[in-house]
Design a protein around this motif. Structure first.
Motif, PDB file in Angstrom:
ATOM      1  N   LEU A 132     -32.635 -54.897  17.963  1.00 49.23           N
ATOM      2  CA  LEU A 132     -31.474 -55.069  17.084  1.00 49.23           C
ATOM      3  C   LEU A 132     -30.220 -54.460  17.701  1.00 49.23           C
ATOM      4  O   LEU A 132     -29.114 -54.956  17.491  1.00 49.23           O
ATOM      5  N   VAL A 133     -30.394 -53.389  18.469  1.00 50.19           N
ATOM      6  CA  VAL A 133     -29.247 -52.750  19.122  1.00 50.19           C
ATOM      7  C   VAL A 133     -28.628 -53.691  20.143  1.00 50.19           C
ATOM      8  O   VAL A 133     -27.404 -53.907  20.150  1.00 50.19           O
ATOM      9  N   TYR A 134     -29.453 -54.296  21.033  1.00 43.80           N
ATOM     10  CA  TYR A 134     -28.849 -55.151  22.061  1.00 43.80           C
ATOM     11  C   TYR A 134     -28.602 -56.572  21.577  1.00 43.80           C
ATOM     12  O   TYR A 134     -27.907 -57.337  22.236  1.00 43.80           O
ATOM     13  N   THR A 135     -29.152 -56.943  20.407  1.00 44.78           N
ATOM     14  CA  THR A 135     -28.869 -58.267  19.860  1.00 44.78           C
ATOM     15  C   THR A 135     -27.641 -58.261  18.960  1.00 44.78           C
ATOM     16  O   THR A 135     -26.848 -59.208  18.971  1.00 44.78           O
ATOM     17  N   LEU A 136     -27.480 -57.201  18.160  1.00 48.32           N
ATOM     18  CA  LEU A 136     -26.345 -57.110  17.238  1.00 48.32           C
ATOM     19  C   LEU A 136     -25.358 -56.015  17.637  1.00 48.32           C
ATOM     20  O   LEU A 136     -24.145 -56.224  17.558  1.00 48.32           O
ATOM     21  N   GLY A 137     -25.862 -54.866  18.053  1.00 49.55           N
ATOM     22  CA  GLY A 137     -24.984 -53.732  18.343  1.00 49.55           C
ATOM     23  C   GLY A 137     -24.093 -53.942  19.544  1.00 49.55           C
ATOM     24  O   GLY A 137     -22.878 -53.727  19.486  1.00 49.55           O
ATOM     25  N   THR A 138     -24.686 -54.398  20.663  1.00 42.02           N
ATOM     26  CA  THR A 138     -23.895 -54.574  21.891  1.00 42.02           C
ATOM     27  C   THR A 138     -22.813 -55.641  21.739  1.00 42.02           C
ATOM     28  O   THR A 138     -21.650 -55.389  22.077  1.00 42.02           O
ATOM     29  N   PRO A 139     -23.113 -56.852  21.228  1.00 40.08           N
ATOM     30  CA  PRO A 139     -22.037 -57.831  21.040  1.00 40.08           C
ATOM     31  C   PRO A 139     -20.969 -57.381  20.047  1.00 40.08           C
ATOM     32  O   PRO A 139     -19.827 -57.839  20.115  1.00 40.08           O
ATOM     33  N   LEU A 140     -21.332 -56.482  19.113  1.00 36.48           N
ATOM     34  CA  LEU A 140     -20.348 -55.975  18.161  1.00 36.48           C
ATOM     35  C   LEU A 140     -19.463 -54.912  18.805  1.00 36.48           C
ATOM     36  O   LEU A 140     -18.232 -54.883  18.578  1.00 36.48           O
ATOM     37  N   LEU A 141     -20.050 -54.036  19.614  1.00 31.87           N
ATOM     38  CA  LEU A 141     -19.297 -52.938  20.206  1.00 31.87           C
ATOM     39  C   LEU A 141     -18.441 -53.371  21.392  1.00 31.87           C
ATOM     40  O   LEU A 141     -17.406 -52.758  21.656  1.00 31.87           O
ATOM     41  N   ASN A 142     -18.876 -54.402  22.117  1.00 29.81           N
ATOM     42  CA  ASN A 142     -18.112 -54.826  23.293  1.00 29.81           C
ATOM     43  C   ASN A 142     -16.659 -55.164  22.970  1.00 29.81           C
ATOM     44  O   ASN A 142     -15.743 -54.678  23.647  1.00 29.81           O
ATOM     45  N   PRO A 143     -16.369 -56.007  21.947  1.00 25.00           N
ATOM     46  CA  PRO A 143     -14.960 -56.266  21.630  1.00 25.00           C
ATOM     47  C   PRO A 143     -14.210 -55.004  21.225  1.00 25.00           C
ATOM     48  O   PRO A 143     -13.035 -54.837  21.581  1.00 25.00           O
ATOM     49  N   LEU A 144     -14.872 -54.106  20.484  1.00 23.65           N
ATOM     50  CA  LEU A 144     -14.215 -52.865  20.079  1.00 23.65           C
ATOM     51  C   LEU A 144     -13.882 -51.997  21.284  1.00 23.65           C
ATOM     52  O   LEU A 144     -12.791 -51.429  21.383  1.00 23.65           O
ATOM     53  N   ILE A 145     -14.827 -51.887  22.212  1.00 23.62           N
ATOM     54  CA  ILE A 145     -14.600 -51.065  23.408  1.00 23.62           C
ATOM     55  C   ILE A 145     -13.441 -51.624  24.229  1.00 23.62           C
ATOM     56  O   ILE A 145     -12.552 -50.896  24.664  1.00 23.62           O
ATOM     57  N   TYR A 146     -13.442 -52.941  24.440  1.00 19.84           N
ATOM     58  CA  TYR A 146     -12.412 -53.536  25.289  1.00 19.84           C
ATOM     59  C   TYR A 146     -11.040 -53.567  24.626  1.00 19.84           C
ATOM     60  O   TYR A 146     -10.019 -53.603  25.316  1.00 19.84           O
ATOM     61  N   THR A 147     -10.989 -53.590  23.293  1.00 19.20           N
ATOM     62  CA  THR A 147      -9.682 -53.626  22.630  1.00 19.20           C
ATOM     63  C   THR A 147      -9.129 -52.226  22.375  1.00 19.20           C
ATOM     64  O   THR A 147      -7.953 -51.965  22.603  1.00 19.20           O
ATOM     65  N   LEU A 148      -9.979 -51.316  21.908  1.00 16.00           N
ATOM     66  CA  LEU A 148      -9.500 -49.977  21.592  1.00 16.00           C
ATOM     67  C   LEU A 148      -9.119 -49.186  22.834  1.00 16.00           C
ATOM     68  O   LEU A 148      -8.299 -48.272  22.761  1.00 16.00           O
ATOM     69  N   ARG A 149      -9.697 -49.506  23.985  1.00 18.63           N
ATOM     70  CA  ARG A 149      -9.407 -48.786  25.214  1.00 18.63           C
ATOM     71  C   ARG A 149      -8.483 -49.570  26.132  1.00 18.63           C
ATOM     72  O   ARG A 149      -8.318 -49.206  27.296  1.00 18.63           O
ATOM     73  N   ASN A 150      -7.874 -50.634  25.631  1.00 18.92           N
ATOM     74  CA  ASN A 150      -7.017 -51.475  26.458  1.00 18.92           C
ATOM     75  C   ASN A 150      -5.723 -51.728  25.703  1.00 18.92           C
ATOM     76  O   ASN A 150      -5.697 -52.437  24.704  1.00 18.92           O
ATOM     77  N   SER A 151      -4.634 -51.137  26.186  1.00 20.44           N
ATOM     78  CA  SER A 151      -3.350 -51.229  25.482  1.00 20.44           C
ATOM     79  C   SER A 151      -2.808 -52.654  25.473  1.00 20.44           C
ATOM     80  O   SER A 151      -2.220 -53.097  24.475  1.00 20.44           O
ATOM     81  N   GLU A 152      -3.013 -53.412  26.566  1.00 22.73           N
ATOM     82  CA  GLU A 152      -2.517 -54.790  26.614  1.00 22.73           C
ATOM     83  C   GLU A 152      -3.234 -55.658  25.586  1.00 22.73           C
ATOM     84  O   GLU A 152      -2.605 -56.467  24.902  1.00 22.73           O
TER      85      GLU A 152
END
Length: 342
Positions: A276-296
């Motif tokens: 469940l972590v790599y099926t739901l958690g990873t696809p959910l966290l990836n957009p958050l990681i890339y947006t919250l840590r990327n000012s552009e």
């Protein structure tokens, strides 16, 4: 005992779903919410990259491709999970199980290969900045993305074809939410050593080799960054890699735990949670990681959401009121739209 005449319509039964009605409702609502957030987050990233000209670079092209793959990756299993939660019989046919495994493993492998191509992109940008525009062309980017998806699906097809060519025992119960290699392999009535080695080889090609490539790339990246005398320059260089590294550790950590180990260490309850972590958690966290840590990316998403909100308010203010057009036009010139209405 072994089935002599197996049919493609033979069914497997999933046993990991809750049986209590209240737990089924909570599970359905929870998975639906997470799936909606996954689709929304990844679609926003794709739209932001498509609409903003300054994001038309190889790094963001790979990020958009990663989001597209993850939308397809979750679509392979999550709708089926939601349907099974509501159904009394939680089954899947032999053919359906094979197809689900091909796309689930193939797109998951494509994720790993795409993360490796993103590491290569960062390596060229930081270690060979003058050659970057000539090396990372659009043609090369497209070829790398197509190769990542193609190799992932090719490896998964070969592996799944091998597994489903083996004889299955009479037991049809899968201790999982969907068809994956670890819960399906115990149903095979054949020499465990042979199919264990085949799974290990496929997992090594899809997980260990890309991770080794990523680790090697970051050795050169760190060495190049440490040569930068400016503290601000080092910070900029590391900030462009920190999001990618976070996603790499999350993705490869879960995949290595599930696939790079002997089947004797398979524990259904533990693996259900990890899946469940790599099926739901990873696809959910990836957009958050890339947006919250990327000012552009944050700035672009903010502009898109603000533009849509203002457009919605403009459409509301232009609704016909049944009065003459002249007073309505005069009122439009006299009325200001407050951004605070969003």
């Amino acid at each position: 005992m072994i089935w002599g005449n197996r049919s493609l319509l033979m069914e497997f039964v999933f046993l990991a779903y809750p049986s209590q009605p209240e737990f089924c409702v909570l599970s359905f609502l929870g998975v639906s919410l997470v799936y909606t957030l996954i689709i929304t987050g990844n679609v926003l990233i794709i739209v932001a990259i498509q609409t903003e000209a300054r994001l038309h670079t190889p790094m963001y092209y790979f990020l958009g491709s990663l989001s597209a793959v993850e939308i397809c990756y979750t679509a392979v299993v999550v709708p089926h999970i939601l349907a099974n939660i509501l159904q009394s019989e939680k089954t899947i046919t032999l053919l359906g199980c094979a197809i689900q495994m091909i796309f689930f493993i193939g797109l998951g492998s494509a994720d790993c290969f795409l993360l490796a191509t993103m590491a290569y992109d960062r390596y060229v940008a930081i270690c060979h900045p003058l050659q970057y525009p000539l090396t990372m062309t659009l043609t090369l980017c497209v070829r790398l993305v197509v190769a990542s998806v193609g190799i992932g699906l090719f490896l998964s097809t070969q592996l799944v074809a091998f597994i489903f060519s083996l004889p299955f025992c009479r037991a049809r119960s899968i201790q999982h939410f969907f068809c994956d290699i670890p819960p399906v392999m115990p149903l095979v009535c054949a020499s465990s050593h042979i199919h264990e080695q085949s799974v290990l080889v496929a997992a090594t090609l899809a997980i260990a080799m890309p991770f080794f490539f990523i680790a090697t790339s970051y050795v050169f990246i760190v060495a190049a960054v440490l040569k930068i005398h400016s503290t601000a320059g080092r910070h900029r260089a590391f900030s462009t890699c920190s999001s990618h590294l976070s996603v790499v550790l999350l993705q490869y950590g879960c995949c290595a735990f599930v696939y790079l180990r002997p089947s004797s260490s398979y524990y259904p309850k533990q693996d259900q949670f990890i899946s469940l972590v790599y099926t739901l958690g990873t696809p959910l966290l990836n957009p958050l990681i890339y947006t919250l840590r990327n000012s552009e990316m944050k700035g672009t998403l903010g502009k898109i959401l603000t533009r849509n909100c203002l457009s919605h308010n403009n459409q509301g203010s232009l609704q016909p009121s049944g009065k003459s057009l002249i007073p309505a036009q005069a009122n439009l010139h006299a009325t200001a739209i407050s951004p605070g209405q969003c």
